[in-house]
Motif scaffolding. Structure first.
Motif, PDB file in Angstrom:
ATOM      1  N   ALA A 503       0.635  -1.167  -0.093  1.00 13.33           N
ATOM      2  CA  ALA A 503      -0.052  -0.156   0.034  1.00 13.33           C
ATOM      3  C   ALA A 503       0.838   1.404   0.105  1.00 13.33           C
ATOM      4  O   ALA A 503       0.513   2.320  -0.800  1.00 13.33           O
ATOM      5  N   GLN A 504       1.728   1.378   0.765  1.00 15.94           N
ATOM      6  CA  GLN A 504       2.936   2.242   0.790  1.00 15.94           C
ATOM      7  C   GLN A 504       3.608   2.657  -0.556  1.00 15.94           C
ATOM      8  O   GLN A 504       3.685   3.866  -0.955  1.00 15.94           O
ATOM      9  N   ALA A 505       3.927   1.564  -0.869  1.00 14.53           N
ATOM     10  CA  ALA A 505       4.539   1.723  -2.186  1.00 14.53           C
ATOM     11  C   ALA A 505       3.790   2.325  -3.369  1.00 14.53           C
ATOM     12  O   ALA A 505       4.297   2.994  -4.245  1.00 14.53           O
ATOM     13  N   ALA A 506       2.416   1.826  -3.444  1.00 17.75           N
ATOM     14  CA  ALA A 506       1.386   2.276  -4.305  1.00 17.75           C
ATOM     15  C   ALA A 506       1.097   3.675  -4.011  1.00 17.75           C
ATOM     16  O   ALA A 506       1.124   4.942  -5.240  1.00 17.75           O
ATOM     17  N   LEU A 507       1.109   4.266  -3.019  1.00 18.33           N
ATOM     18  CA  LEU A 507       0.919   5.677  -2.681  1.00 18.33           C
ATOM     19  C   LEU A 507       2.143   6.412  -3.060  1.00 18.33           C
ATOM     20  O   LEU A 507       1.952   7.750  -3.461  1.00 18.33           O
ATOM     21  N   GLU A 508       3.486   6.056  -2.659  1.00 16.66           N
ATOM     22  CA  GLU A 508       4.570   6.645  -3.045  1.00 16.66           C
ATOM     23  C   GLU A 508       4.498   6.872  -4.733  1.00 16.66           C
ATOM     24  O   GLU A 508       4.943   7.941  -5.118  1.00 16.66           O
ATOM     25  N   ASN A 509       4.062   5.839  -5.493  1.00 16.67           N
ATOM     26  CA  ASN A 509       4.168   5.889  -6.752  1.00 16.67           C
ATOM     27  C   ASN A 509       3.115   6.900  -7.334  1.00 16.67           C
ATOM     28  O   ASN A 509       3.298   7.791  -8.349  1.00 16.67           O
ATOM     29  N   LEU A 510       2.002   6.944  -6.581  1.00 16.77           N
ATOM     30  CA  LEU A 510       1.091   7.906  -6.951  1.00 16.77           C
ATOM     31  C   LEU A 510       1.682   9.517  -6.868  1.00 16.77           C
ATOM     32  O   LEU A 510       1.196  10.081  -7.753  1.00 16.77           O
ATOM     33  N   GLU A 511       2.221   9.562  -5.604  1.00 15.85           N
ATOM     34  CA  GLU A 511       2.929  11.016  -5.358  1.00 15.85           C
ATOM     35  C   GLU A 511       3.925  11.431  -6.585  1.00 15.85           C
ATOM     36  O   GLU A 511       3.618  12.377  -7.102  1.00 15.85           O
ATOM     37  N   ALA A 530      -4.235  -2.170  -3.907  1.00 13.16           N
ATOM     38  CA  ALA A 530      -3.476  -2.369  -2.654  1.00 13.16           C
ATOM     39  C   ALA A 530      -3.883  -2.102  -1.406  1.00 13.16           C
ATOM     40  O   ALA A 530      -3.491  -2.046  -0.233  1.00 13.16           O
ATOM     41  N   SER A 531      -5.490  -1.878  -1.338  1.00 12.96           N
ATOM     42  CA  SER A 531      -6.166  -1.503  -0.114  1.00 12.96           C
ATOM     43  C   SER A 531      -5.733  -0.299   0.628  1.00 12.96           C
ATOM     44  O   SER A 531      -6.012  -0.316   1.835  1.00 12.96           O
ATOM     45  N   ALA A 532      -5.202   0.856  -0.346  1.00 14.52           N
ATOM     46  CA  ALA A 532      -5.046   2.236   0.441  1.00 14.52           C
ATOM     47  C   ALA A 532      -6.494   2.500   0.394  1.00 14.52           C
ATOM     48  O   ALA A 532      -7.508   2.102  -0.242  1.00 14.52           O
ATOM     49  N   THR A 533      -6.475   3.704   1.433  1.00 16.74           N
ATOM     50  CA  THR A 533      -7.931   4.364   1.690  1.00 16.74           C
ATOM     51  C   THR A 533      -8.388   5.611   1.095  1.00 16.74           C
ATOM     52  O   THR A 533      -7.226   6.228   0.422  1.00 16.74           O
ATOM     53  N   THR A 534      -9.402   5.690   0.872  1.00 20.66           N
ATOM     54  CA  THR A 534      -9.876   7.134   0.306  1.00 20.66           C
ATOM     55  C   THR A 534      -9.222   8.288   0.614  1.00 20.66           C
ATOM     56  O   THR A 534      -8.413   9.045   0.062  1.00 20.66           O
ATOM     57  N   GLY A 535      -9.070   8.246   2.089  1.00 20.06           N
ATOM     58  CA  GLY A 535      -8.400   9.463   2.707  1.00 20.06           C
ATOM     59  C   GLY A 535      -6.709   9.613   2.338  1.00 20.06           C
ATOM     60  O   GLY A 535      -6.096  10.483   2.279  1.00 20.06           O
ATOM     61  N   GLU A 536      -6.021   8.306   2.453  1.00 17.09           N
ATOM     62  CA  GLU A 536      -4.685   8.266   2.345  1.00 17.09           C
ATOM     63  C   GLU A 536      -4.432   8.786   0.733  1.00 17.09           C
ATOM     64  O   GLU A 536      -3.382   9.301   0.530  1.00 17.09           O
ATOM     65  N   ILE A 537      -5.407   8.335  -0.245  1.00 16.00           N
ATOM     66  CA  ILE A 537      -5.133   8.708  -1.549  1.00 16.00           C
ATOM     67  C   ILE A 537      -5.064   9.919  -1.782  1.00 16.00           C
ATOM     68  O   ILE A 537      -4.270  10.825  -2.263  1.00 16.00           O
ATOM     69  N   CYS A 538      -6.106  10.905  -1.030  1.00 16.25           N
ATOM     70  CA  CYS A 538      -6.564  11.967  -1.436  1.00 16.25           C
ATOM     71  C   CYS A 538      -5.410  12.971  -0.459  1.00 16.25           C
ATOM     72  O   CYS A 538      -4.936  13.942  -0.995  1.00 16.25           O
ATOM     73  N   ASP A 539      -4.780  12.256   0.661  1.00 13.87           N
ATOM     74  CA  ASP A 539      -3.980  13.075   1.364  1.00 13.87           C
ATOM     75  C   ASP A 539      -2.782  13.299   0.550  1.00 13.87           C
ATOM     76  O   ASP A 539      -1.816  14.375   0.521  1.00 13.87           O
ATOM     77  N   VAL A 540      -2.153  12.171  -0.257  1.00 17.06           N
ATOM     78  CA  VAL A 540      -1.235  12.217  -1.330  1.00 17.06           C
ATOM     79  C   VAL A 540      -1.180  13.490  -2.216  1.00 17.06           C
ATOM     80  O   VAL A 540      -0.414  14.348  -2.479  1.00 17.06           O
ATOM     81  N   LEU A 541      -2.507  13.386  -2.845  1.00 20.89           N
ATOM     82  CA  LEU A 541      -2.848  14.485  -3.779  1.00 20.89           C
ATOM     83  C   LEU A 541      -2.880  15.846  -3.271  1.00 20.89           C
ATOM     84  O   LEU A 541      -2.791  16.791  -3.832  1.00 20.89           O
TER      85      LEU A 541
END
Length: 554
Positions: A503-511, A530-541
């Motif tokens: 999940a963390q790797a997917a979020l880092e790639n999104l950034e 990867a089961s990242a959450t709505t809040g986590e994805i939006c926090d990256v963005l």
């Protein structure tokens, strides 16, 4: 003696109508539509006659589509009957969907709670007190899977009223379809994905306009190849009309936003006829029956002209304004709520006579709470009675040729075009929004209407006229607070059970992708799977794009 066929309209007004009014005064000095367009006492061929008349009205499924986008309209297939639903939890929402499908609903329409709309998980401090209140909470892919448990995504069409987080919610839907083995190219439905009207009238935005427009065009590009049957945007006048604008403003501000989206997509390198067929629209149905019918016809005609004249579209499917309609929530009253059944039926009839592609009928209790099962069933039955018993579905565009309807169609198109030209001169829809133009126009129109209601210049039955004293309280739907606890518990369980490194790797790639020029949709889908959450994805963005600060119009 002169008979009617020997008279001109002017002669009739002078020799017949005028003396009659002199003998018996009319009900009021001035007649006008809800949008304050003056209504003449009589319309005839002189109000619509022109060398362009035949080409302006034309035939169904032919440019400029005034009479509809399908050659057979409801003779071939009825509109999609959608009842907007979502509340409490994924489980409760699934139960409501199953019930509505059993009752004959032909498409699903998802309402999301405010935390999901604004990019927060159900356990976020800002979500406190709002989880499941106005829609279903969706914090991760497991929530979406539960919402659609035992519902075949290959057979159902799903509309999602979601904007700032549209990319994420569509990604959840795609991920669930993949789990079920449904090819993404078979998915049918719509994401609203219309951020500009959020800045104008609704407020569930997250990021500033520029990155928000990028997310929208990324979704356009992704869906053009991966989900070609999916409508990538529902450009919405509904919320602006609910906020108080007129019918002409609803057309103009909606189409001005649409122009901005098309411009942004073309600037991003897309061709208009590659994404144009996946554009759709969303309008309100108000109670002024004939004005509303004319509004839909004028919007269709004006959009077809814009796509050809401004953007050089050559594909007729790009030129067709296809739209969903919802009856007017702002007209629902807490007083005498049974009257709302009459209002919503009249409004639904306007949508059908105007040629809508799908329809939601508001429930009588929605001025008090989320709709009960009984109330939403009655709303669905309203659609079914119109479809199968009224006879209005048996011919295409049955009001075409009406002097009044055609004249009103012309008038609304003319007024809407003038507004669009004004917005163009201001630098386009985005610049006009930044300067507060649309917001000010809507505020002025809303204030004027409300003062007319308060002064009883406009009648609202059961509110400022025809009141009846004490009323029997209505049973309303109440949300079980335990649903929020269960929602948060499942969210925590997902966080514990997932592969945290993945999940963390997917979020880092999104950034990384968000800071580049790459399309964000594949990276968002990777996060979701990867089961990242709505809040986590939006926090990256939020970290990359920042947050939009509202312009206060005074």
């Amino acid at each position: 003696m002169t008979n009617g066929s020997d008279m001109s309209k002017e002669q009739w007004l002078e020799s017949v109508y005028g003396p009659a009014v002199a003998r018996n005064k009319e009900r009021q000095e001035r007649f006008e539509t809800t949008s304050e367009i003056e209504i003449e006492p009589l319309y005839d061929e002189s109000d619509v006659a022109s060398s362009e008349y035949a080409s302006k009205v034309g035939y169904p499924a032919r440019f400029p589509f005034t009479r509809g986008v399908q050659p057979t309209m409801y003779r071939g297939r009825l509109w999609t009957m959608r009842q907007y639903a979502g509340f409490a939890s994924a489980e409760e929402t699934n139960r409501r969907y199953q019930y509505l499908l059993e009752q004959g609903q032909t498409g699903l329409s998802m309402a999301f709670d405010l935390p999901t709309q604004t990019g927060y998980d159900s356990d976020a401090p800002l979500a406190l007190g709002e989880v499941g209140k106005v829609g279903v909470p969706v914090s991760h892919v497991e929530d979406m899977a539960i919402v659609f448990d035992n519902i075949d995504l290959a057979k159902v069409s799903t509309s999602m009223t979601i904007n700032a987080t549209a990319s994420i919610l569509l990604a959840y839907y795609i991920a669930v379809a993949r789990r079920e083995g449904v090819p993404t190219k078979e998915l049918r439905g719509t994401v609203q994905n219309d951020i500009l009207k959020e800045y104008i009238a609704r407020g569930t935005y997250i990021y500033p306009p520029a990155p928000s427009m990028r997310l929208i065009t990324d979704l356009f590009e992704y869906c053009a190849t991966e989900t070609p049957a999916w409508n990538t945007i529902s450009i919405s006048g509904y919320h602006m009309r609910e906020a108080g604008c007129t019918a002409a403003q609803e057309i103009a501000f909606t189409l001005a936003d649409a122009i901005a989206y098309v411009d942004a997509a073309i600037e991003a390198g897309l061709k208009v006829d590659d994404f144009g067929p996946q554009l759709s629209f969303f309008f309100v149905a108000q109670s002024n029956l004939l004005e509303e019918v004319a509004k839909y016809r004028a919007a269709r005609r004006l959009w077809a002209k814009i796509m050809v004249e401004r953007f050089g579209s050559e594909n007729p499917r790009s030129q067709m304004l296809r739209f969903h309609t919802q009856t007017a929530g702002v007209t629902l009253t807490a007083q005498q709520p049974d009257n709302n059944v009459v209002r919503s039926t009249l409004q639904a009839l306007a949508a059908v006579l105007g040629g809508t592609q799908s329809l939601h009928v508001n429930s009588k209790d929605e001025a008090l709470a989320l709709p009960s099962e009984d109330a939403v069933t009655l709303s669905l039955r309203t659609q079914q009675v119109l479809a199968y018993e009224s006879g209005v579905t048996d011919t295409v565009d049955p009001l075409a040729g009406s002097y009044f309807v055609e004249a009103m169609t012309d008038k609304l198109e003319e007024e809407a075009r003038a507004y669009i030209e004004q917005i163009d001169k201001a630098g386009g829809a985005v610049r006009a929004i930044e300067n507060g133009f649309q917001q000010q126009e809507i505020g002025d129109a809303s204030y004027k209407y409300q003062t007319q209601v308060e002064s009883r210049e406009r009648t609202v039955v059961g509110v400022n006229s025809f009141t009846s004293g004490d009323e029997t309280p209505m049973e309303i739907l109440r949300i079980d607070p335990e649903e929020t606890r269960r929602q948060v518990d499942r969210l925590n369980q997902v966080r514990r059970d997932r592969d945290g490194h993945k999940a963390q790797a997917a979020l880092e790639n999104l950034e990384k992708v968000a800071r580049s020029n790459e399309n964000t949709m594949p990276a968002i889908i990777d996060c979701v799977e990867a089961s990242a959450t709505t809040g986590e994805i939006c926090d990256v963005l939020r970290g990359v794009f920042g947050m939009h600060k509202e312009l206060l119009v005074v």
